[in-house]
Design a protein around this motif. Structure first.
Motif, PDB file in Angstrom:
ATOM      1  N   GLU A 201       0.827  -1.206   0.000  1.00 41.85           N
ATOM      2  CA  GLU A 201       0.000   0.000   0.000  1.00 41.85           C
ATOM      3  C   GLU A 201       0.861   1.256   0.000  1.00 41.85           C
ATOM      4  OE1 GLU A 201      -3.393   2.518   0.255  1.00 41.85           O
ATOM      5  OE2 GLU A 201      -3.068   0.450  -0.414  1.00 41.85           O
ATOM      6  N   ILE A 202       1.912   1.265   0.811  1.00 37.06           N
ATOM      7  CA  ILE A 202       2.786   2.441   0.877  1.00 37.06           C
ATOM      8  C   ILE A 202       3.522   2.632  -0.451  1.00 37.06           C
ATOM      9  CG2 ILE A 202       4.838   3.406   1.994  1.00 37.06           C
ATOM     10  CD1 ILE A 202       3.854   2.089   4.575  1.00 37.06           C
ATOM     11  N   GLU A 203       3.965   1.522  -1.054  1.00 39.95           N
ATOM     12  CA  GLU A 203       4.636   1.631  -2.355  1.00 39.95           C
ATOM     13  C   GLU A 203       3.669   2.171  -3.416  1.00 39.95           C
ATOM     14  OE1 GLU A 203       6.112  -2.330  -2.813  1.00 39.95           O
ATOM     15  OE2 GLU A 203       8.100  -1.787  -2.052  1.00 39.95           O
ATOM     16  N   ARG A 204       2.386   1.748  -3.345  1.00 41.76           N
ATOM     17  CA  ARG A 204       1.390   2.250  -4.298  1.00 41.76           C
ATOM     18  C   ARG A 204       1.215   3.757  -4.133  1.00 41.76           C
ATOM     19  NH1 ARG A 204      -3.597   3.845  -4.298  1.00 41.76           N
ATOM     20  NH2 ARG A 204      -3.916   3.384  -2.091  1.00 41.76           N
ATOM     21  N   ARG A 205       1.111   4.199  -2.871  1.00 43.62           N
ATOM     22  CA  ARG A 205       0.944   5.632  -2.627  1.00 43.62           C
ATOM     23  C   ARG A 205       2.186   6.411  -3.049  1.00 43.62           C
ATOM     24  NH1 ARG A 205      -2.108   6.025   3.262  1.00 43.62           N
ATOM     25  NH2 ARG A 205      -3.833   4.615   2.757  1.00 43.62           N
ATOM     26  N   ARG A 206       3.337   5.801  -2.860  1.00 44.79           N
ATOM     27  CA  ARG A 206       4.570   6.467  -3.292  1.00 44.79           C
ATOM     28  C   ARG A 206       4.571   6.630  -4.808  1.00 44.79           C
ATOM     29  NH1 ARG A 206       9.521   5.490  -5.321  1.00 44.79           N
ATOM     30  NH2 ARG A 206      11.259   6.699  -4.489  1.00 44.79           N
ATOM     31  N   ALA A 207       4.126   5.594  -5.513  1.00 42.79           N
ATOM     32  CA  ALA A 207       4.069   5.671  -6.975  1.00 42.79           C
ATOM     33  C   ALA A 207       3.096   6.753  -7.419  1.00 42.79           C
ATOM     34  CB  ALA A 207       3.667   4.314  -7.548  1.00 42.79           C
ATOM     35  N   GLU A 208       1.953   6.863  -6.719  1.00 43.53           N
ATOM     36  CA  GLU A 208       0.982   7.902  -7.058  1.00 43.53           C
ATOM     37  C   GLU A 208       1.566   9.298  -6.819  1.00 43.53           C
ATOM     38  OE1 GLU A 208      -2.403   7.020  -4.677  1.00 43.53           O
ATOM     39  OE2 GLU A 208      -3.146   5.414  -5.995  1.00 43.53           O
ATOM     40  N   ALA A 209       2.291   9.450  -5.679  1.00 43.75           N
ATOM     41  CA  ALA A 209       2.914  10.748  -5.392  1.00 43.75           C
ATOM     42  C   ALA A 209       3.957  11.085  -6.447  1.00 43.75           C
ATOM     43  CB  ALA A 209       3.535  10.732  -3.994  1.00 43.75           C
ATOM     44  N   GLN A 210       4.735  10.073  -6.867  1.00 42.02           N
ATOM     45  CA  GLN A 210       5.748  10.300  -7.888  1.00 42.02           C
ATOM     46  C   GLN A 210       5.101  10.710  -9.209  1.00 42.02           C
ATOM     47  OE1 GLN A 210       9.415   9.864  -7.559  1.00 42.02           O
ATOM     48  NE2 GLN A 210       8.992  11.246  -9.262  1.00 42.02           N
ATOM     49  N   ALA A 211       3.974  10.084  -9.539  1.00 38.09           N
ATOM     50  CA  ALA A 211       3.275  10.433 -10.778  1.00 38.09           C
ATOM     51  C   ALA A 211       2.772  11.872 -10.720  1.00 38.09           C
ATOM     52  CB  ALA A 211       2.104   9.470 -11.008  1.00 38.09           C
ATOM     53  N   GLU A 212       2.299  12.300  -9.539  1.00 37.45           N
ATOM     54  CA  GLU A 212       1.828  13.677  -9.396  1.00 37.45           C
ATOM     55  C   GLU A 212       2.981  14.663  -9.525  1.00 37.45           C
ATOM     56  OE1 GLU A 212      -0.846  16.451  -6.374  1.00 37.45           O
ATOM     57  OE2 GLU A 212      -0.537  14.325  -5.937  1.00 37.45           O
TER      58      GLU A 212
END
Length: 349
Positions: A201-212
């Protein structure tokens, strides 16, 4: 002097002091040492070397006019730099295998682990210890407690009331505040999840933050308000601002820059959390804790030698080992614990 400055004579004398302690538990004096050493040295020369070793914190005198004993720091130096780890005899290997196979014949995990503890106790003359955990334990609470600059105790409380303690390595230079932030953040986010699920879950959120970050920076760079450089896997990158006058007039660009700065902070924090969770899951290799290094048994002045065992998917599902006095025969106990853990792991598969 420092540890790296020890010459061959100093190492020989120090090693003899430790080995004598491990064998007898008694302090050894310069006169006896001069007889035990392979080279010809007078008691006076031995005393001079012992004074240097004491200055380094490697040995101490338990009372006035006594011989010398190794300190905990000295034992750690001996284990890390001078210990010659032996190998198990064929009889010891056969006994471990036979005991484990007999216990595992009824497919009872509890029976196997109980036998592992008893076998280690019998072979080592110490206390055998087995710590198990469910690989799918759902976490109710997690806490990181720093034990030393590069080591932390992870306390996991499961929804079923079970409690697990794991020792993990920390990245050099990790600030104390990072552990507090990790504890607070994870307790708000992972309740009811397994460690593996939490990390995903944290890696998914990190990927979303990186995309933003990528989308925001692309816009302001394309509009000529800033330039981008320094991006890498370990470092999210650096935004080089240009045209400050333009930015002052562009409210949206200012908001984007502030959002990017916050996202950078989040990415850095999530990277640390991913590392901590990964370490808590792995905690690999034979570990040796001497005296006060061992948070669980420090008051009794004990040492702990443990190794992990794994399931069919190579996930660590527990650790086993030996607890004993600090004068454990480390060279014999280390391969014993390691081999037992491997046999248990094979039988659990």
């Amino acid at each position: 002097m420092s540890l790296k400055d020890l010459d061959a004579r100093s190492r020989d004398i120090f090693k003899q002091i430790v080995e004598s302690y491990l064998e007898t538990g008694e302090p050894v004096g310069s006169r006896n040492l001069s007889r035990l050493l392979p080279m010809a040295l007078s008691p006076a020369s031995v005393r001079n070397v012992m004074a240097d070793l004491e200055h380094l914190g490697l040995i101490f005198a338990p009372h006035v006019s006594a011989g010398r004993l190794p300190t905990e720091q000295g034992l750690r130096f001996f284990v890390d730099a001078l210990l010659e780890v032996g190998d198990l005899s064929s009889d010891e290997r056969k006994r471990i295998e036979a005991d484990m196979q007999t216990a595992g014949a009824d497919r009872s995990v509890e029976s196997l682990l109980t036998e592992a503890s008893q076998t280690l106790s019998g072979l080592s003359r110490g206390a055998g210890v087995v710590l198990t955990h469910k690989s799918d334990m759902r976490v109710k609470h997690i806490e990181f407690v720093r034990l030393e600059p590069t080591r932390s105790l992870v306390i996991l409380v499961g929804e079923d009331g079970s409690v697990e303690n794991r020792i993990i390595d920390l990245p050099p230079g990790l600030p104390a505040s990072a552990l507090t932030e990790a504890t607070n953040y994870l307790n708000a986010q992972i309740r009811g999840k397994t460690l593996a699920d939490a990390r995903t879950e944290i890696e998914r959120r990190r990927a979303e933050a990186q995309a933003e970050v990528d989308a925001l920076t692309r816009r302001i760079v394309d509009e000529g308000l800033a330039s981008w450089s320094g991006a890498s896997k370990d470092s999210p990158g650096q935004l080089i601002v240009r045209g400050r006058a333009n930015l002052l007039e562009d409210v949206r660009a200012q908001e984007d820059l502030e959002r990017i700065r916050r996202l950078f902070d989040e990415l850095e924090t999530k990277q640390e959390l991913i590392h901590l969770l990964g370490s808590a899951e792995r905690g690999d290799g034979v570990r040796i804790f001497i005296g006060s290094e061992n948070n669980l048994f420090s008051l009794s002045g004990s040492s702990l030698v443990v190794a992990p065992y794994r399931d069919t998917e190579q996930r660590i599902i527990g650790v086993l080992g030996v607890i004993g006095p600090t004068r454990l025969n480390y060279g014999r106990i280390i391969p014993m614990v390691d081999y037992t853990a491997k046999v248990v792991g094979k039988l659990l598969r």
